[in-house]
Design an enzyme around this catalytic site. Structure first.
Site, PDB file in Angstrom:
ATOM      1  N   VAL A 180      33.356  70.290  98.669  1.00  0.00           N
ATOM      2  CA  VAL A 180      34.275  71.382  98.479  1.00  0.00           C
ATOM      3  C   VAL A 180      35.568  70.782  99.381  1.00  0.00           C
ATOM      4  O   VAL A 180      36.328  71.840  99.502  1.00  0.00           O
ATOM      5  CB  VAL A 180      33.631  72.510  99.474  1.00  0.00           C
ATOM      6  CG1 VAL A 180      32.522  73.239  98.670  1.00  0.00           C
ATOM      7  CG2 VAL A 180      33.268  72.044 100.743  1.00  0.00           C
ATOM      8  N   ASN A 215      26.553  74.617 104.803  1.00  0.00           N
ATOM      9  CA  ASN A 215      27.104  75.298 105.691  1.00  0.00           C
ATOM     10  C   ASN A 215      28.180  76.559 105.186  1.00  0.00           C
ATOM     11  O   ASN A 215      29.300  75.812 105.234  1.00  0.00           O
ATOM     12  CB  ASN A 215      27.512  74.736 106.974  1.00  0.00           C
ATOM     13  CG  ASN A 215      28.140  75.543 108.206  1.00  0.00           C
ATOM     14  OD1 ASN A 215      28.543  76.638 107.805  1.00  0.00           O
ATOM     15  ND2 ASN A 215      27.688  75.127 109.240  1.00  0.00           N
ATOM     16  N   GLU A 252      38.246  69.125  98.158  1.00  0.00           N
ATOM     17  CA  GLU A 252      39.441  68.660  97.442  1.00  0.00           C
ATOM     18  C   GLU A 252      39.784  69.875  96.478  1.00  0.00           C
ATOM     19  O   GLU A 252      40.822  70.147  95.992  1.00  0.00           O
ATOM     20  CB  GLU A 252      39.504  67.326  97.011  1.00  0.00           C
ATOM     21  CG  GLU A 252      39.476  66.369  97.974  1.00  0.00           C
ATOM     22  CD  GLU A 252      39.210  64.978  97.468  1.00  0.00           C
ATOM     23  OE1 GLU A 252      40.064  64.183  96.979  1.00  0.00           O
ATOM     24  OE2 GLU A 252      38.198  64.448  97.499  1.00  0.00           O
TER      25      GLU A 252
END
Lengths: 164, 750
Positions: B714, B642, B716
């Site tokens: 996605v 997303n 860190e």
């Protein structure tokens, strides 16, 4: 001796017994009235998670003693939408992804509603960022928050037929 | 078109749900205040608990005025080491790698300031708070050991959770001494505190020997087992609910002492008990990022090729447990070098035990490595981006393995172009803006591993044409409610609005850990496989049924989409899920899935997300106040489920980079050992005005090896790269290299 206070919360008149004068407005809302949408992040006015409108002005509910709000009109996140119709600020927060974990979100939204009614920030992103900086978002959804407030401001201006 | 019938062996094409920039499925709940966080629960007969915090950092509690607390109106119980019930497990034991030694009032020892030393239970929060104050503890105090100079040094057997404390390849000494350019860099990073907006909270209720807990948790089934262990009950007797986590960042994955105290209290008073930490209590018993002291040396040849890279890191941990920031290991996988050395040492100090905090190891290590790389580029006289490209690692520098996929070059290109990097003057101190501010541009490379955890899910196709999909996922803001539902919908071949997604409690199959940026890949893989398996069962029914238009197709000759099965060789022959179930006389059909990674790929490939971050700072030439005026990053992290939510995760991480570089610093008094800034006015985190322009760009990346769905993480990576980019921009504006974070004004004055 038990005190009691009268106040309006989200348009509903309440008479609330106040058994403990140490109770804050935040704890009154959450633990006594059962409106848990307003959050406690720091309990000392540093994070803004507990922001509500008191007589239309945004305040930190954690820094406000319940005993001091007798006769006032309090608006919380639960009183913002009209039935299933979201307030424009709420809708804009969803559209622009102005939150992640959601914990500070209700305070952010109440703060944004207060900011827009203050009318000082207008459509200036820098003033919006400054005006929203009393509300910490640890997920750092700030780009979305600013975009949402700008968008809501624009929609509000258009619906009022004015441009700021 | 989804390819759902077989458990995918390689890369699969997903359907119309994954990849779409949907808004959050939990959005309305979150903007209307109806999303329920742990502390929002108010069961009947609820009692409130507050713990008293140690005011010293080392020693013993010698007295507590329990009588005063107990005589305060509405106080129900005071729990101290003298009357606390026994636990089934030793709080100082470590039953598995994710268990920390905790404080559960086991004795009167104080190991750090802020440690719980007693618990007061009362009818109201106000009375419990006052009761805790009335305890007025007295101490027998030992000197506090705070800071690298005063702690006890030792060689840690591991860094992070089970990470290697040392690494060496090639001959560093020869490579470095033969280098034409040699640089060294020393960088300190302070203790940092997660400070999720939601303080740690728990509502615990016993019913016989069944325990119900509302508490935010990033690893629900792991926690269930741990809670059950302390209280000597079977795991299935624990119901844990954590539908919404008000921010975790690593601090809500591992069980902490205050949770045990609340459960203990609920049993003692035989009522539900709520315990919510005050903000100042978040600076002790609930972990933090340990401080580091790092030293790097880099040698290059005349053409700017790195010949030797060394990264040494000392990290602080508590006096009684071990969590070592693996900062030095940040140099193992980023830049090519024939010789690489990483080494760690550790120092015990009198603070609470550190733990994983967003990009543990990678964030601190990258913050130092990127400064060193910039200094090496400066020594060669080369543009920092050109230098990084010159030393681009085509294979993993540490292992020599090929990457499962690496699109860092594309990240550099995209972000640099958007930023306008090509206009950058090489020398520092060259740029001013229209207001006379010093302007600097810096960059950093971003990297984060792509781990996966064991996870399970169940998918149930129902006769009404909908599906129920279940896994105990954890949404702490990353968007699990949305992204996992999108993946699940593709798994069952339905639009996302026709699936019911149940998650966030122990009632669902174990979704593993929401951590390490591996949750979407792990839980998502399980959901997709469960859906595929359920559809396959349905296809078996239809293709064996002479009355079905799909009869005889064989289950590989059928495709699923929009709630129908189609013959692959004849689109006109199809049947709805509902019709197949109805004719079979079934209300539903279900299947489990577990996702996972092909072990052969794990063995053969190095798996990382990559990125590049470019920063612009503006600095007042008289006051040296620093502002990050622009932060632009590009990231490649496999398949993005997303993009709307992934960008938010990335910009959130980048803004954590601003906090790391300029704001965040837990300060402990050297004499008393007490935290001096244990609140959000003293411990600064970025606010809206600190992040005027932060932008994350996504680079398409097809990773056929990382897992069946091609998903990396996605959560860190955004903080890595960003910290160093800001420090390097500060140098470019002022000519001053900094040696410690956060960057204070006085570092620029000297």
């Amino acid at each position: 001796m038990t005190l009691s206070i009268s106040l309006s919360v989200n348009g509903e008149s309440l008479n609330v017994p106040l058994e403990d004068t140490r109770t804050t407005l935040l704890d009154l809302l959450r633990e006594h009235i059962g409106l848990t949408g307003t959050k406690k992040g720091c309990d000392r006015g540093q994070c803004g998670a507990c922001t509500v409108l008191l007589d239309g002005k945004r305040i930190n509910a954690c820094l406000t003693l319940a005993a001091s709000v007798d006769g006032t009109d309090v608006t919380t996140i639960e009183g913002l939408a009209q039935g299933d119709t979201l307030h424009p600020v709420q809708a804009a927060f969803i559209e622009h992804d102005g939150f992640q974990c959601g914990y500070c979100t209700t305070g952010q939204i109440m703060s944004a509603v207060g900011l827009l009614s203050e009318g000082d920030a207008g459509a200036d992103p820098e003033r919006i960022r400054e005006g929203m900086s009393g509300n910490i978002c640890r997920c750092a959804a700030y780009p979305g928050i600013t975009a949402a407030v700008l968008d809501a401001e624009r929609r509000q201006s258009e619906s009022e037929g004015t441009s700021v | 078109m989804p390819d759902t019938l077989q458990t995918p062996a390689g890369h699969v094409r997903l359907g119309s749900n994954s990849g779409q920039p949907m808004t959050r499925r939990d959005g309305i709940a979150k903007v209307t205040g109806t999303a329920t966080y742990a502390a929002d629960n108010r069961p009947d007969r609820l009692a409130h608990a507050v713990f008293a915090s140690a005011g010293i950092a080392r020693g013993r509690v010698v007295s507590l005025n329990v009588e005063a607390a107990k005589s305060h109106p509405e106080v129900i119980e005071v729990i101290t080491p003298d009357n606390r019930p026994a636990l089934h497990l030793d709080p100082d034991g470590k039953s598995h790698p994710f268990s920390w030694r905790i404080e559960a009032l086991q004795d009167n020892t104080v190991r750090y300031a802020g440690q719980p030393i007693a618990l007061v239970v009362a009818e109201t929060l106000e009375a419990a708070t006052e009761g805790a104050r009335l305890l007025a503890p007295e101490y027998d105090t030992d000197p506090a050991r705070i800071g690298f100079e005063n702690g006890e040094a030792y060689d840690p057997p591991a860094v992070g959770i089970g990470g290697n404390p040392s690494f060496s390849k090639g001959d560093f000494d020869t490579g470095f001494s033969n280098s034409e350019h040699r640089i060294g860099a020393s960088v300190d990073t302070p203790a940092q505190y997660h400070n999720a907006m939601e303080p740690h909270a728990i509502v615990a209720e016993w019913s016989g020997d069944h325990l119900t807990i509302d508490t935010p948790n990033q690893a629900i089934h792991l926690a269930r087992g741990a809670f059950a262990g302390y209280f000597g009950i079977p795991p299935e007797n624990v119901t844990l609910r954590s539908p919404f986590i008000g921010g975790g960042f690593g601090s809500k994955a591992i069980l902490v002492g205050p949770q045990i105290l609340a459960i203990m209290a609920a049993r003692m008073v035989d009522r539900p008990v709520k315990l919510v930490l005050r903000r100042d209590q978040m600076f002790g018993p609930v972990q933090h990022r340990g401080a580091t002291r790092q030293k790097l040396r880099i040698g290059t040849d005349g053409n700017g090729l790195i010949k030797a890279l060394e990264h040494e890191a000392t990290a602080s941990t508590s006096s009684f447990d071990d969590f070592i920031e693996g900062a030095g290991n940040a140099s193992l996988n980023m830049y090519a070098s024939p010789a690489i050395v990483a080494r760690h040492s550790a120092v015990r100090v009198d603070t609470g035990t550190p733990g994983p905090m967003r990009a543990p190891g990678e964030a601190s290590g990258s913050a130092a490595l990127e400064i060193a790389i910039d200094k090496a580029a400066e020594a060669v006289g080369m543009d920092p981006l050109e230098f990084r490209l010159r030393n681009y690692a085509e294979t993993d520098p540490a292992s020599g393995k090929p990457f499962s996929a690496k699109s860092l070059r594309e990240c550099y290109e995209l972000a640099a172009q958007k930023f306008g990097w090509s206009d950058r003057p090489l020398a520092p101190g060259q740029m001013r803006d229209e207001n006379g501010m010093l302007v600097g541009w810096g960059m950093g490379s971003a990297l984060f591993p792509a781990p996966m955890f064991a996870a399970q899910a169940r998918a149930t196709l129902r006769r009404d044409g909908t599906a129920l999909v279940e896994t105990s996922g954890a949404d702490m803001g990353q968007g699990a409610w949305t992204a996992l539902a999108q993946i699940a919908a593709d798994g069952v071949g339905l639009p996302v609005d026709r699936i019911e997604f149940m998650s966030g409690t122990t009632d669902q199959p174990d979704a593993g850990v929401a951590g390490g940026s591996g949750h979407t890949a792990s839980a998502g893989g399980a959901l997709f496989e469960a859906g595929s398996n359920a559809v396959q069962k349905l296809a078996d029914l239809a293709t064996a049924d002479p009355e079905s238009p799909l009869f005889g197709a064989g289950n590989t000759g059928v495709e699923a989409r929009e709630g129908r099965l189609f013959r692959a060789d004849d689109e006109s022959r199809s049947e709805s899920y509902a019709d197949i179930l109805e004719r079979a006389g079934l209300e539903r059909i279900d299947a489990m899935g577990s996702g996972g990674r092909d072990p052969a790929n794990t063995e053969a490939r190095a798996m990382f997300s990559h990125g590049a971050v470019f920063a612009e700072v503006k600095i007042d030439p008289d006051l040296f106040q620093i502002r990050v005026s622009r932060l632009i990053g590009a990231f490649a992290a496999g398949r993005i489920i997303n993009p709307h939510l992934a960008k938010s995760q990335l910009t959130g991480g980048m803004i954590w980079g601003i906090g790391f570089a300029l704001h965040e610093e837990g300060i402990h008094d050297l004499r008393s050992g007490r935290p001096l800034n244990a609140d959000l006015a003293g411990y600064h985190v970025p606010v809206n005005a600190d992040a005027p322009h932060v932008e994350a760009l996504l680079v398409d990346e097809d990773d056929p090896y990382v897992n069946a769905l091609g998903i990396k993480g996605v959560g860190e990576i955004g903080i890595t790269g960003s910290v160093g980019a800001i420090a390097n921009a500060v140098w470019h504006a002022t000519g001053k290299r900094i040696s410690s974070y956060p960057i204070h004004i006085d570092a620029l004055l000297s």
